[in-house]
Design an enzyme around this catalytic site. Structure first.
Site, PDB file in Angstrom:
ATOM      1  N   HIS A 233       0.826  -1.207   0.000  1.00 56.36           N
ATOM      2  CA  HIS A 233       0.000   0.000   0.000  1.00 56.36           C
ATOM      3  C   HIS A 233       0.863   1.261   0.000  1.00 56.36           C
ATOM      4  O   HIS A 233       0.516   2.253  -0.650  1.00 56.36           O
ATOM      5  CB  HIS A 233      -0.901  -0.005   1.235  1.00 56.36           C
ATOM      6  CG  HIS A 233      -1.824   1.167   1.327  1.00 56.36           C
ATOM      7  ND1 HIS A 233      -3.080   1.165   0.768  1.00 56.36           N
ATOM      8  CD2 HIS A 233      -1.683   2.377   1.916  1.00 56.36           C
ATOM      9  CE1 HIS A 233      -3.667   2.320   0.998  1.00 56.36           C
ATOM     10  NE2 HIS A 233      -2.840   3.085   1.702  1.00 56.36           N
ATOM     11  N   HIS A 301     -10.314   2.517  -1.538  1.00 57.39           N
ATOM     12  CA  HIS A 301     -10.538   2.018  -0.179  1.00 57.39           C
ATOM     13  C   HIS A 301     -11.369   0.750  -0.279  1.00 57.39           C
ATOM     14  O   HIS A 301     -12.474   0.655   0.264  1.00 57.39           O
ATOM     15  CB  HIS A 301     -11.229   3.090   0.668  1.00 57.39           C
ATOM     16  CG  HIS A 301     -10.501   3.383   1.940  1.00 57.39           C
ATOM     17  ND1 HIS A 301     -11.127   3.678   3.121  1.00 57.39           N
ATOM     18  CD2 HIS A 301      -9.173   3.417   2.214  1.00 57.39           C
ATOM     19  CE1 HIS A 301     -10.235   3.886   4.071  1.00 57.39           C
ATOM     20  NE2 HIS A 301      -9.039   3.734   3.544  1.00 57.39           N
TER      21      HIS A 301
END
Length: 782
Positions: A233, A301
């Site tokens: 990430h 997300h």
């Protein structure tokens, strides 16, 4: 004497309540046919030095509309509040788990104190009166699949929930020392899995080698920080890896990083002079006119939204707004692209442990609506896409466009600058969120990763925004970033590279006691920004914060010695060199293969009445009107939306894109402003393109089609095709599987070629990998 009151607010019986009808319909969709009707209500608990009259006054001024709502107040005694339920009735109360952020409760306490009332604690929830005949098992299923989300909430059946107030124990201050310098390969792999570090063996061995040279074992603070910094990430290690790629011609080439070889390479080849900043900050920046720049960022997300749709999407919007604030820009618009499973999916077809796509969609859209509307930022553009592949892996893209005075963003912390945190307090929400986002999901994910989901607080972020913009204009900081994935570990770690920093964890403001040092450092609690502030400017920044009721905390200083040192009071609980933290990760070498799918003859065209065919197409989920969603979003706030998401004579038709004329430039263009003649008024077009249906045929052409659609949509609302910048957002499966990675390389090649052909440089982007779900059957679903 401290007293606790339970307050329930319902709509009047004759007032229509679409939310109750929607919940009853959702219950029927899941096969709970015994539900006849659901009457939802808002639930509040308040505790303090309050009389019943004061509690009623507070409710009357802050919580209830006497024209359309009713209020019931009970004082909670030793025996609780007993419900009066008759046959064919049931009650479900839903409250947050301890530690979950409750923004409405925080604002209730603050507002009550402004009224002069001694409210010490508050909590919010929902209460549901259910008509129908439901066995206990079905009532529990209704509560946990329709009325609440066990990841963040608890449901109480047929009795009022007890006040969800918890007295947190003080922290034990535990700092673990992790033995790994003598560990073998299997032990290192097991350690990574047990702590959910998402680090492979080579990365664990690199950490092991570093600590062997250091002559000691790592603390949990250091190991968790390394895992966050090295997560997919945060560091995008797949996009930076060396990849041996075998393409459709059977030849193998070595790709020197997808990011450099294709995405950044396109921007450099195009060489547009109006690109101010690309790939080096929280958002890309381009020139807008002589006085202003534009900043744009889109994030995903996905994993959090799969577990808790409202909170996942809500904090997705909040996070991308902070990305724009993190380049000193004022947010002027948000956008979203949302991908869900079929809304009419039968419950029997739903994978184990997965929320129904209808519930995911409702929660995600509500989360997007809540954050943008409360912050006063118009949501002006987006898309909805449906496919069975998104059932367990919904994709939630959230974007934000901002404007800033030209060249006003400051990017370099200096030795001696103070490390300043602004905004929300720190809790356990979001722990290991960065590593969680780098994992595949399975049926146990919701049980082990609940703390990876955050809850947003848009009012707090609005207050922080006002401080940041004033501080920018007064040049009160040297650098700024947001606390995203990894919290202070990520923000301070990135800002201190390469100069180093000294941090004091004991000074972090917390929502509740009990957090250990590694939790303080890694928490992803929302609405926090980190600034590098010269000492002589601290007082002025503190004064700005006081006006906006924003907490400011000095956490330490930037040192200049190239090391990041973390203290908890007088204890040194973590220290690592900036060089190893940011450059010590071993580069991956991966294998990728892409071959075209076997050619299939197109089916014989189905001959039917053209009118019926047209109606069927217009009713298709991926074609039908999105007006019901668009109307939920405020696209007029700020007064700058010139071309709106709904167009046409009656403003019901979908637009190709939106055009914004920011207020900053409207005033600058007025004749006589600052003694200058009128200038040209420019607009910014915002559009998107997505074409997932081509993925199975050829990801190269999928990428081409997405770029082409985005460019055409922008041009269709008047954009100059010679000044269009684009962002790429890749959502993909597990890159460790050669076929997945091969398709990703093929897609990136299409992105490069399309960008070069159109002269549209990439200025920012994001990759969200490991969007795979392993079902109870052991099969992977990408």
């Amino acid at each position: 004497m401290t007293r606790t009151f339970r307050l329930v607010v319902h709509r009047l019986p004759n007032e229509p309540d679409a939310s109750g009808d929607a919940l009853a319909a959702a219950a029927g969709q899941l096969g709970l046919t015994g539900v006849a009707a659901i009457r939802p209500g808002r639930l509040f608990y308040v505790a303090g030095e309050l009389s019943p009259a004061e509690a009623r006054r507070m409710a009357g001024e802050l919580l209830v509309d006497p024209v359309t709502e009713t209020l019931k107040i009970d004082e909670v005694g030793a025996n609780g509040v007993e419900p009066a339920l008759s046959a064919g009735q049931a009650l479900v109360d839903v409250t947050f788990h301890p530690g979950v952020t409750d923004p409405a409760a925080e604002n209730l306490v603050r507002s009550a104190r402004l009224l002069g009332l001694d409210v010490q604690r508050a909590a919010t929830g929902r209460t549901f009166q259910i008509a129908g005949v439901l066995p206990q098992g079905e009532l529990r299923r209704l509560a946990e699949t329709v009325l609440s989300n066990p990841v963040i909430q608890q449901a109480t059946l047929n009795r009022p929930a007890p006040p969800p107030f918890v007295d947190y124990p003080e922290t034990d201050g535990l700092v673990e020392v992790i033995s790994l310098t003598e560990a073998g390969p299997e032990e290192l792999t097991a350690l990574s899995a047990a702590r959910r570090l998402s680090l492979d063996l080579a990365e664990m061995e690199a950490i092991q080698a570093y600590y062997r040279v250091e002559g000691r074992e790592p603390t949990d603070v250091e190991l968790e920080m390394l895992a966050q910094t090295w997560s997919e990430h945060c560091v995008h290690k797949t996009f930076k890896a060396l990849i041996d790629y075998t393409g459709p011609d059977g030849e193998t080439i070595t790709v020197d990083g997808i990011l450099n070889a294709y995405i950044r390479a396109a921007t450099e080849q195009i060489g547009k002079p109006w690109v101010k900043s690309a790939f080096v900050d929280n958002a890309g920046i381009i020139a807008f006119n002589d006085g202003f720049d534009l900043a744009f960022k889109v994030e995903t997300h996905n994993h959090p939204s799969a577990l808790e749709p409202f909170g996942g999407a809500n904090t997705g919007v909040g996070g991308v707004i902070r990305d724009v604030l993190g380049v000193s820009a004022r947010p002027i618009a948000t956008t979203d692209v949302l991908c869900f499973g079929p809304q009419d999916m039968k419950p029997a077809d739903l994978p184990a442990g997965v929320l129904h796509p209808a519930r995911v969609q409702a929660g995600v859209i509500a989360g997007v609506e809540d954050y943008g509307n409360k912050m006063g930022i118009p949501t002006v553009n987006g898309a909805l896409v449906y496919d069975p592949g998104y059932t367990a892996n919904p994709l939630v893209f959230c974007g934000c466009l901002g404007i800033l005075p030209a060249d006003s963003h400051r990017t370099g912390a200096r030795p001696g600058d103070r490390i300043v945190a602004l905004g929300g307090r720190t809790g356990r929400d979001g722990l290991r969120g960065a590593t969680f986002s780098s994992m595949e999901m399975d049926i146990s994910t919701s049980e082990i990763a609940g703390t990876a989901v955050q809850i947003g607080h848009p009012i707090m972020e609005k207050q922080v925004q006002e401080v940041i913009l004033q501080a920018r204009d007064e040049a009160l900081y040297s650098a700024i970033t947001d606390c995203g994935a990894g919290g202070f570990s990520s923000a301070v770690g990135e800002m201190s590279d390469p100069i180093g920093a000294r941090v004091q964890l004991a000074d972090i403001r917390v929502k509740y006691p009990g957090l250990r040092p590694w939790e303080l450092w890694l928490s992803e609690a929302q609405e926090r920004m980190v600034l590098a502030v010269p000492p002589e400017k601290l007082d002025r920044l503190q004064a700005l914060c006081a006006v906006q009721d924003v907490e400011l905390t000095v956490l330490g200083e930037f040192t200049g010695d190239g090391r990041l040192e973390i203290y908890d009071g007088g204890r040194l609980v973590g220290q690592v060199s900036e060089a190893f933290l940011h450059d010590g990760i071993p580069r991956r070498r991966l294998q990728a293969v892409w071959q075209p799918a076997a050619a299939n003859r197109p089916p014989t065209p189905y001959r039917q009445d053209p009118a019926a065919a047209l109606l069927a197409l217009l009713a298709h989920p991926n074609i039908r009107s999105r007006e019901d969603t668009i109307r939920l979003y405020d696209h007029e706030v700020q007064g700058g939306t010139a071309v709106k998401p709904l167009v046409g004579r009656s403003h019901h038709g979908p637009g190709d894109g939106a055009v914004l004329v920011p207020l900053d430039t409207q005033f600058a263009a007025l004749p006589g402003t600052n003694g200058a003649p009128a200038g040209p008024m420019r607009g910014a077009a915002l559009a998107n393109g997505i074409c997932p249906q081509f993925a199975a045929v050829d990801p190269y052409h999928m990428a081409w089609s997405a770029v082409d659609e985005a460019v055409r949509n922008a041009v269709a609302v008047g954009a100059d095709p010679d000044q269009i910048a684009i962002l790429d957002n890749f959502c993909w499966g597990n890159p460790a599987l050669p076929d997945r990675l091969g398709a990703l390389v093929r897609c990136a090649q299409g992105c490069h070629d399309a960008a070069v052909a159109y002269g549209t440089p990439f200025v920012s982007g994001k990759d969200s990998l490991n969007n795979e779900y392993t079902g109870a059957d052991g099969e992977k679903h990408a």
